[in-house]
Design a protein around this motif. Structure first.
Motif, PDB file in Angstrom:
ATOM      1  N   LEU A   1       0.901  -1.215   0.125  1.00 56.03           N
ATOM      2  CA  LEU A   1      -0.135  -0.019   0.011  1.00 56.03           C
ATOM      3  C   LEU A   1       0.988   1.196   0.172  1.00 56.03           C
ATOM      4  CD1 LEU A   1      -2.572  -1.012   2.807  1.00 56.03           C
ATOM      5  CD2 LEU A   1      -2.886  -1.143   0.418  1.00 56.03           C
TER       6      LEU A   1
ATOM      7  N   PHE B   1       0.876   5.454   0.204  1.00 57.03           N
ATOM      8  CA  PHE B   1      -0.194   6.606   0.742  1.00 57.03           C
ATOM      9  C   PHE B   1       0.672   7.883   0.497  1.00 57.03           C
ATOM     10  CE2 PHE B   1      -1.663   2.986   3.160  1.00 57.03           C
ATOM     11  CZ  PHE B   1      -2.830   3.162   3.399  1.00 57.03           C
TER      12      PHE B   1
ATOM     13  N   ILE C   1      -2.168   0.495  -4.734  1.00 62.06           N
ATOM     14  CA  ILE C   1      -2.036  -0.761  -4.125  1.00 62.06           C
ATOM     15  C   ILE C   1      -1.271  -1.882  -5.219  1.00 62.06           C
ATOM     16  CG2 ILE C   1      -4.438  -1.405  -4.954  1.00 62.06           C
ATOM     17  CD1 ILE C   1      -4.566  -3.290  -2.553  1.00 62.06           C
TER      18      ILE C   1
ATOM     19  N   LEU D   1      -4.669   6.949   0.347  1.00 66.51           N
ATOM     20  CA  LEU D   1      -4.234   6.012  -0.394  1.00 66.51           C
ATOM     21  C   LEU D   1      -4.200   6.261  -1.874  1.00 66.51           C
ATOM     22  CD1 LEU D   1      -3.407   2.904  -0.312  1.00 66.51           C
ATOM     23  CD2 LEU D   1      -6.002   2.509  -0.764  1.00 66.51           C
TER      24      LEU D   1
ATOM     25  N   VAL E   1      -9.697  -2.269  -5.137  1.00 61.34           N
ATOM     26  CA  VAL E   1      -9.268  -0.950  -4.367  1.00 61.34           C
ATOM     27  C   VAL E   1      -8.345  -0.046  -5.470  1.00 61.34           C
ATOM     28  CG1 VAL E   1      -7.405  -0.277  -2.677  1.00 61.34           C
ATOM     29  CG2 VAL E   1      -8.947  -2.287  -2.141  1.00 61.34           C
TER      30      VAL E   1
ATOM     31  N   CYS F   1       0.331  -1.867  12.343  1.00 56.69           N
ATOM     32  CA  CYS F   1       1.016  -2.147  11.161  1.00 56.69           C
ATOM     33  C   CYS F   1       2.477  -3.028  11.367  1.00 56.69           C
ATOM     34  CB  CYS F   1       1.228  -0.932  10.403  1.00 56.69           C
ATOM     35  SG  CYS F   1      -0.212  -0.082   9.826  1.00 56.69           S
TER      36      CYS F   1
ATOM     37  N   ARG G   1      -8.179  -4.323   3.662  1.00 52.47           N
ATOM     38  CA  ARG G   1      -9.163  -3.345   4.186  1.00 52.47           C
ATOM     39  C   ARG G   1      -8.682  -3.046   5.584  1.00 52.47           C
ATOM     40  NH1 ARG G   1     -11.809  -0.796  -0.063  1.00 52.47           N
ATOM     41  NH2 ARG G   1     -12.339  -2.506  -1.392  1.00 52.47           N
TER      42      ARG G   1
ATOM     43  N   ILE H   1      -5.370  -0.972   5.510  1.00 49.35           N
ATOM     44  CA  ILE H   1      -5.994   0.446   4.999  1.00 49.35           C
ATOM     45  C   ILE H   1      -6.405   1.220   6.238  1.00 49.35           C
ATOM     46  CG2 ILE H   1      -7.371   1.923   3.721  1.00 49.35           C
ATOM     47  CD1 ILE H   1      -6.876  -0.589   1.517  1.00 49.35           C
TER      48      ILE H   1
END
Length: 171
Positions: free
Chosen positions: A6, A8, A76, A73, A155, A29, A58, A61
């Motif tokens: 992911l 960001f 992915i 975000l 996503v 995390c 999910r 995130i």
């Protein structure tokens, strides 16, 4: 174990990625390797235990957004892949995948999925390519890879929709 990445964009005024390491760990995390090499963004390479790919992605995130309020975000993976990536994922040669993509294998009647980007390199949605391989060849991708690619594609589509909506609203 579900493995995905992911990426960001960090909130304005808070662009130093290393400043968020403790908060990310505390938010759950601790199953991610955090990439902090680019000011203004942060990447997390997750290896998350969960009952499904959907739950893993999910929840990851949500954990990041809990740790970094205002983060956005932006990407992915695995979602978009080139032919070399696809070959590695399914465990065959790049040349074999290239032949499928070029329609050079006569035993296969169905056309390979169209790339979402034609260039150098061209890119395909991983989920489309995996499902095509399963249906049209002797290559049988791991069902978990297909599940994760499906979630990543959904996503990724949400990310693109949000970007386009923001552009249209700004007109």
């Amino acid at each position: 174990m579900w493995e995905f990445v992911l990426k960001f964009r960090l909130p304005l005024g808070q662009e130093e990625p290393t400043a968020w390491l403790d908060a990310l760990f505390e938010a759950g995390c601790d199953d991610a390797t955090v990439g902090t090499g680019r000011r203004g963004s942060i990447a997390l390479d997750f290896s998350r235990e969960a009952v499904s790919a959907e739950t893993a992605v999910r929840s990851a995130i949500a954990d990041v957004l809990k740790a970094i309020p205002g983060a956005l975000l932006i990407e992915i993976a695995p979602d978009l892949v080139n032919l070399a990536d696809l070959a590695e994922i399914v465990g065959c040669s790049r040349q074999n995948i290239r032949k499928y993509a070029a329609g050079e294998i006569r035993a296969v009647a169905a056309a390979f999925p169209d790339p979402v980007y034609t260039g150098n390199p061209s890119l395909w949605r991983l989920v489309e390519a995996l499902i095509w391989l399963e249906r049209n060849t002797d290559i049988h991708p791991d069902p978990r890879s297909v599940e994760l690619a499906r979630v990543a594609s959904e996503v990724g589509a949400d990310i693109q929709h949000r970007r386009l909506t923001g552009l249209i609203a700004a007109e």
